[in-house]
Design a protein around this motif. Structure first.
Motif: not given
Length: 71
Positions: A7-16, A18-21, A46-48
């Motif tokens: 939770l709260g870690s950053e992962v790569e989304g399709p447009e940059g 995102v944070l795991v919520e 996730v949230v972008d």
């Protein structure tokens, strides 16, 4: 294996990035793989950077869009 530490870690989304919520304990039926989530492969929300929330399949720190969290 607990998923709370992602939770709260950053992962790569399709447009940059995102944070795991949120994380889910298991995958929905018929997803085509093991039913139990792991830290390397899990279903989450996730949230972008624009504040949009969506559900994602997260594998190896890469998020794949599954649908809006508002649906």
């Amino acid at each position: 294996m607990p998923l709370f530490d992602v939770l709260g870690s950053e992962v790569e989304g399709p447009e940059g990035p995102v944070l795991v919520e949120a994380t889910f304990a298991s995958f929905p039926p018929g997803h085509g793989g093991p039913a139990i989530c792991t830290r390397e492969r899990f279903l989450g929300e996730v949230v972008d950077r624009h504040g949009r929330r969506w559900h994602a399949m997260i594998e190896n720190k890469s998020a794949r869009y599954l649908g809006s969290a508002d649906d």
